[in-house]
Design a protein around this motif. Sequence first.
Motif, mmCIF file in Angstrom:
data_model
loop_
_atom_site.group_PDB
_atom_site.id
_atom_site.type_symbol
_atom_site.label_atom_id
_atom_site.label_comp_id
_atom_site.label_asym_id
_atom_site.label_seq_id
_atom_site.Cartn_x
_atom_site.Cartn_y
_atom_site.Cartn_z
ATOM 1 N N ASN A 1 -9.796 13.623 -0.203
ATOM 2 C CA ASN A 1 -9.855 13.941 1.017
ATOM 3 C C ASN A 1 -8.435 13.217 1.583
ATOM 4 O OD1 ASN A 1 -11.471 16.021 1.419
ATOM 5 N ND2 ASN A 1 -13.260 14.476 1.895
ATOM 6 N N ALA A 2 -8.397 11.824 1.156
ATOM 7 C CA ALA A 2 -7.336 11.106 1.819
ATOM 8 C C ALA A 2 -6.136 11.319 1.377
ATOM 9 C CB ALA A 2 -7.620 9.625 1.152
ATOM 10 N N ARG A 3 -5.943 11.970 -0.001
ATOM 11 C CA ARG A 3 -4.845 12.408 -0.641
ATOM 12 C C ARG A 3 -4.286 13.670 0.245
ATOM 13 N NH1 ARG A 3 -6.240 12.529 -5.593
ATOM 14 N NH2 ARG A 3 -6.445 14.642 -5.729
ATOM 15 N N ALA A 4 -5.394 14.473 0.603
ATOM 16 C CA ALA A 4 -5.093 15.849 1.505
ATOM 17 C C ALA A 4 -4.450 15.333 2.771
ATOM 18 C CB ALA A 4 -6.175 16.562 1.567
ATOM 19 N N LEU A 5 -4.877 14.324 3.433
ATOM 20 C CA LEU A 5 -4.432 13.857 4.765
ATOM 21 C C LEU A 5 -3.270 13.457 4.646
ATOM 22 C CD1 LEU A 5 -7.498 11.711 5.962
ATOM 23 C CD2 LEU A 5 -6.466 13.882 7.015
ATOM 24 N N VAL A 6 -2.602 12.667 3.451
ATOM 25 C CA VAL A 6 -1.322 12.343 3.214
ATOM 26 C C VAL A 6 -0.345 13.564 3.114
ATOM 27 C CG1 VAL A 6 0.314 10.978 1.885
ATOM 28 C CG2 VAL A 6 -1.957 9.997 2.258
ATOM 29 N N ASN A 7 -0.732 14.691 2.269
ATOM 30 C CA ASN A 7 -0.121 15.508 1.907
ATOM 31 C C ASN A 7 -0.018 16.605 2.821
ATOM 32 O OD1 ASN A 7 0.859 14.446 -0.514
ATOM 33 N ND2 ASN A 7 -0.727 15.119 -1.631
ATOM 34 N N GLN A 8 -1.081 16.583 3.619
ATOM 35 C CA GLN A 8 -1.375 17.905 4.762
ATOM 36 C C GLN A 8 -1.456 19.083 3.805
ATOM 37 O OE1 GLN A 8 -1.291 17.724 8.082
ATOM 38 N NE2 GLN A 8 -1.676 15.732 7.495
ATOM 39 N N THR A 9 -2.210 19.004 2.654
ATOM 40 C CA THR A 9 -2.606 20.067 1.710
ATOM 41 C C THR A 9 -4.152 19.918 1.512
ATOM 42 O OG1 THR A 9 -1.709 19.134 -0.121
ATOM 43 C CG2 THR A 9 -0.273 20.215 1.065
ATOM 44 N N CYS A 10 -4.492 20.971 0.849
ATOM 45 C CA CYS A 10 -5.953 20.676 0.299
ATOM 46 C C CYS A 10 -6.223 21.826 -1.005
ATOM 47 C CB CYS A 10 -6.951 20.991 1.336
ATOM 48 S SG CYS A 10 -8.941 20.770 1.028
ATOM 49 N N ASP A 11 -6.794 20.991 -1.773
ATOM 50 C CA ASP A 11 -7.262 21.851 -3.011
ATOM 51 C C ASP A 11 -8.553 22.385 -3.198
ATOM 52 O OD1 ASP A 11 -8.579 19.712 -3.457
ATOM 53 O OD2 ASP A 11 -7.916 19.032 -5.644
ATOM 54 N N THR A 12 -8.912 22.932 -2.065
ATOM 55 C CA THR A 12 -10.434 23.204 -1.797
ATOM 56 C C THR A 12 -10.384 24.645 -0.823
ATOM 57 O OG1 THR A 12 -11.230 21.268 -2.141
ATOM 58 C CG2 THR A 12 -12.782 22.574 -1.289
ATOM 59 N N VAL B 1 0.849 -1.365 -0.181
ATOM 60 C CA VAL B 1 -0.016 0.075 -0.128
ATOM 61 C C VAL B 1 0.831 1.124 0.039
ATOM 62 C CG1 VAL B 1 -1.621 1.403 1.297
ATOM 63 C CG2 VAL B 1 -1.750 -1.026 1.044
ATOM 64 N N ALA B 2 2.029 1.115 0.673
ATOM 65 C CA ALA B 2 2.909 2.302 0.643
ATOM 66 C C ALA B 2 3.292 2.678 -0.576
ATOM 67 C CB ALA B 2 4.150 2.196 1.800
ATOM 68 N N THR B 3 3.621 1.553 -1.607
ATOM 69 C CA THR B 3 4.242 1.669 -2.737
ATOM 70 C C THR B 3 3.027 2.474 -3.593
ATOM 71 O OG1 THR B 3 5.908 -0.014 -2.665
ATOM 72 C CG2 THR B 3 4.932 0.707 -4.837
ATOM 73 N N VAL B 4 2.021 2.391 -3.468
ATOM 74 C CA VAL B 4 0.651 2.708 -4.237
ATOM 75 C C VAL B 4 0.812 4.161 -3.950
ATOM 76 C CG1 VAL B 4 -1.684 2.662 -4.487
ATOM 77 C CG2 VAL B 4 -0.450 0.363 -4.481
ATOM 78 N N SER B 5 0.869 4.262 -2.615
ATOM 79 C CA SER B 5 0.623 5.780 -1.974
ATOM 80 C C SER B 5 1.773 6.656 -2.805
ATOM 81 C CB SER B 5 0.809 5.965 -0.607
ATOM 82 O OG SER B 5 0.707 7.234 -0.142
ATOM 83 N N ARG B 6 3.204 6.054 -2.509
ATOM 84 C CA ARG B 6 4.109 6.763 -3.368
ATOM 85 C C ARG B 6 4.018 7.072 -4.787
ATOM 86 N NH1 ARG B 6 7.342 3.603 0.246
ATOM 87 N NH2 ARG B 6 7.827 2.099 -1.183
ATOM 88 N N VAL B 7 3.325 6.095 -5.390
ATOM 89 C CA VAL B 7 3.065 6.400 -6.853
ATOM 90 C C VAL B 7 1.888 7.508 -7.207
ATOM 91 C CG1 VAL B 7 2.120 5.391 -8.973
ATOM 92 C CG2 VAL B 7 3.784 4.091 -7.701
ATOM 93 N N MET B 8 0.824 7.484 -6.338
ATOM 94 C CA MET B 8 -0.366 8.369 -6.479
ATOM 95 C C MET B 8 0.331 9.758 -5.910
ATOM 96 S SD MET B 8 -3.718 6.616 -5.091
ATOM 97 C CE MET B 8 -3.002 6.766 -3.369
ATOM 98 N N ASN B 9 1.348 10.040 -5.210
ATOM 99 C CA ASN B 9 1.766 11.387 -4.821
ATOM 100 C C ASN B 9 3.148 11.859 -5.547
ATOM 101 O OD1 ASN B 9 -0.091 12.109 -2.546
ATOM 102 N ND2 ASN B 9 0.322 9.959 -1.692
ATOM 103 N N ASN B 10 3.430 11.007 -6.559
ATOM 104 C CA ASN B 10 4.650 11.210 -7.535
ATOM 105 C C ASN B 10 5.840 11.179 -6.610
ATOM 106 O OD1 ASN B 10 3.021 11.436 -9.936
ATOM 107 N ND2 ASN B 10 2.216 13.353 -8.997
ATOM 108 N N SER B 11 6.117 10.566 -5.812
ATOM 109 C CA SER B 11 7.286 10.444 -4.979
ATOM 110 C C SER B 11 8.456 9.932 -5.724
ATOM 111 C CB SER B 11 7.099 9.440 -3.631
ATOM 112 O OG SER B 11 8.229 9.381 -3.059
ATOM 113 N N PRO B 12 9.553 10.642 -5.481
ATOM 114 C CA PRO B 12 10.871 10.303 -6.453
ATOM 115 C C PRO B 12 11.150 8.801 -5.895
ATOM 116 C CG PRO B 12 11.317 11.780 -4.862
ATOM 117 C CD PRO B 12 9.729 11.686 -4.819
#
Length: 334
Positions: A50-61, A15-26
Amino acid sequence: MSTIKDVARLAKVSVATVSRVMNNSPKASAASRAVVLQAMATLGYTPNANARALVNQTCDTMGVVVGDVADPFFGALVRGVSAIAVEQNLNLLMGNGFHKARQEREAIELLIGKRCEALVVHSKALSDEELCDYALRVPGMVLINRDIPALKGRCIALNNRLGASTATRHLLELGHRQIAFISSDHVIEDATLRLQGYQDALLEAGLSSNPELIESGTPNEEGGEQAMLNLLAKGLKMTAVVAYNDAMAAGVLSVLADNGVKVPDDISVIGFDDIIYARYLQPKLSTMRYPIELMAAQAAKLALQLAAGEHESWQNRLYTPALISRHSVAAARS
């Protein structure tokens, strides 16, 4: 509905690898990226914002709370905020408060729950204390059409008292002395300040305010109609009317036309706000311009700056309304 765990299982990665891909992690390798993206496409998986925002601590809204978006005044407010949201590639969420504490509270809580880090709030029913509590929770919250000294640098408002006194003074300069005032029956600061402004101008001219020439109603066309009918029923002499807002002024114009009273020949009428249809009424309405769209855009910029941690030496901003002279006001007959 597929989950991030389903994607990981199909791609045979963590799951961590999927998260890194979704967040464009190097840290995500090209091979991992390929199998994860293929699994997402196969499952039709779309990352939850919302889940992505929790990971990034950012929000696009960003969020905005208004009285009622169906009101042209609040429509202009939303346009001002929306322009900044679009400029910054942000989504905009909106809530209606209807000048009621419970609904204003629910709207703010909903937007906070949606992780809106930048909020522009038009609140008239909540107390200063409650709004200060919300401001502590949301550093990027800015109040519009409200001036709370404790929230230094986070309020943008209009000088309502000056606006009403300017409108009344304009009529006095044209020779009017029997000037009626139609107010909002909402128990809010705007109504109090505009009535005070009307009284200020009369006092400056050496005139006393006649309570019989003051009526109130709901701040819309129907409220203006009823208030004007009440004034006519009293049979008092009046040569001009100052209305709380343009919607009430429209109701005034309708009643006067129905009763054969010519505007501005018999009675002059001046509104407040300069909403879009003021220039299309018959006659075109003289009014006080409320630069709400400009103020809303400024509030949105400030909210974004505060949400980003940019704390400049802001002061609470008090805008000044401007007189817009059209065809509903004329000199008093001698």
